[in-house]
Every structure is written in C-alpha cells, then in structure tokens.
Scaffold this motif. Sequence first.
Motif: not given
Length: 327
Positions: A46-49, A101-110
């Motif tokens: 994950s890309l973590f904000e 297949p490449v599934i990106a992952s994201l975790h954000c705060l807003s």
Amino acid sequence: MADLSTAYLGLKLRNPIVAASSNLTSTIKKILACEKAGLGALVLKSLFEEQVRHDTGRLAENIDSSAHSDAHDIIAGAGENHLVDAYLKLVEEAKKRAGIPVIASLHCLSTRSWVTYARRIEAAGADALELNLYRLADDPKLGAREVEGGYHEAVKRVAAAVSIPVAVKLGPHFDSLAESVGKFRDDGATGVTLFNRYYRPDVDIESLRAIPAKIFSSEREMNLPLQWISLLSGRVQTDFAASTGVHDAPGVIKQLLVGAKAVQLCTALYESGLDFVPRLLAELSAWMLRHGFGSVAEFNGMLCRERCASPRLFEQNQYIQALVGIS
Ligand SMILES: Cc1cc2nc3c(=O)[nH]c(=O)nc-3n(C[C@H](O)[C@H](O)[C@H](O)COP(=O)(O)O)c2cc1C
C-alpha cells in the motif's frame, strides 16, 4: 494440469492465487519473482498517506524557514513527491515488466487524498486498485456511522474518479458486514477483500513493556473469511477475495468452494517462500482432476451458504448449539 484460469475484478488471471499487499510486492525485483513463481496477480504494497505525511514532516522539520519563508512548503512538497513518485514509478514498471495483473493499494486519511492518489495510480497504469480501508476507531466519541460514512464517501468518490476496477479491503470489525458489503458495491466497488489483518500489540510480562504481537497469521484464522465469504458470496454481487490464514492448497480450495474469486497469500509466501507457489498450483490442479472439475468456474461457490446442502453450518446458531448442546 487442469485449467486454473479465472476472472477477478474483470481481469483475466492465469490462476486465482494472488500475492497480498505486503513487502513481498514492494520492489520491482520482488514483483518479477512473484510473476516467475506462477502467481495469478499481485497486490502492491500500500501507498500510505500517513507515511507520506510523516516523512514529509521530518524533512520539513530540519528546514530553517527564517532563511527562506517558502522553504518549509517547498521541502514538504518535494518530500511528498519523492515517496509518491517512487510508488507511481513502481506501478509503471510493474505494469510494463510483469506479465500478470498489477493491483495497486492505497490507504489515505482524507477523501481528497483518496481521489488524488487514485487518479495518479490509474494514470501510472495499474490494472485495478484495492482501497485499504482502515481507521482505528479508538475515540469513544467517534461513532460507527462517522467511520463507515467516511469509508463510503471515499469509495464513492474514487470509483467515480477512475475507470479501473476498485476493490475494498476490510477488517473484520463491522457490525453489519452484509449491509456494508452491499453498500460498497453500490458505491461502485467491484470487489471486496475479506479480511485485512492489522497490527496487533502484545505485552511482555517480564520486561513490563508493550511489544508487537506476531505479524504473521495462523491457519486457524482462515475460518473467519471462509464463513463470511460463504454467507455473502451468493447474495451480494461483488468479487470476493479471501485473505488471512490461507496457508496451503486445501485452504485455497476451501475459499474457492465458498465463493472467493481470488485467494490472497501473504504469511504463506513469507514462511514457505515463492517456491511454494508451483507446488500449491500442482496440488490445486491434482485436486480438480481428482474431482472431475475442468475449470475453476465449475466448483467456485458451490459451497456458499445459498448453494450448500447444510447452510446452517455457516450460521451463528452453531455457536449456541456447541455451547449449550441444543439442536
Ligand atoms: C509484513 C506485512 C506487510 C503488510 N502490508 C500490507 C499493506 O501494505 N497493505 C495491506 O492492505 N495489507 C498489508 N498486509 C496484510 C496482508 O496483505 C494480509 O492481508 C494479512 O497478512 C493476512 O493474510 P495472511 O494470513 O496470508 O498473512 C501486510 C502483512 C504483512 C505480514
């Protein structure tokens, strides 16, 4: 070898085994190793904000802003760009070089950040995006409605902003999970990963200190995603991916039988290494041939509660029966 190919989030997978988001998918070298091992797809770390903000803050702290009044903002922006750019480059390179297949992952705060980063990840070429929805709701004044409302707002806005498939990865702490999963589908998510396994603390009674608990799962934890995927897969039209506690081929087969379209592995890959993947695929194939299944679709979901001969086994009353001996 049986035909293991399948579809997940509208993507064609050579088989349903997916590398879960973790440090195993955080560099191009590791990603190419996942592909070579035979995995059907992978979810990037994950890309973590939060991490972006933290690193940006640390960089900016060291700036003497009396020297240049804009220095703080300029450095903070540069710090953010550096981390985010590195992630986008990873997406781009993975897409270019890995043949799965490449599934990106994201975790954000807003909500704003969810949308901004999702758009950039799509532009970098990701095939799909998994939203790692998690907020530690430890404030006694923070209600479930507010927490979950924030999740739904983010999913709705992201799904409207991008055209790649969007999945949500949830923890098990939802009181009405069935309704929530249906709502995420209505928000525009085409898949749900059940469940994430978060950091857990422990306490060392000799040193009298808080310590981190084991980061890896045990096989016993697999029954929770198994139960919920079985309960929901025949009823909510979304693609379920199983995560947590799947450590071997029987575990993969069970999750597919109850309706998971894909099975994500993390602990198993850490503990057994990527050499384990071809063995697991061979076992899955041998099981299919032994049972006369020509494709994954032929048995996928045949034991979801809706289609199962003993649906009550997936229900809560089993717990009461076991405790008080009634039937
Ligand atoms: C070292 C490590 C790093 C992880 N990083 C992420 C992450 O960045 N994003 C995420 O959604 N899940 C992350 N996870 C959770 C895994 O993707 C997975 O959901 C969890 O470990 C349960 O699956 P398992 O039983 O196969 O380990 C991480 C897990 C581990 C052990």
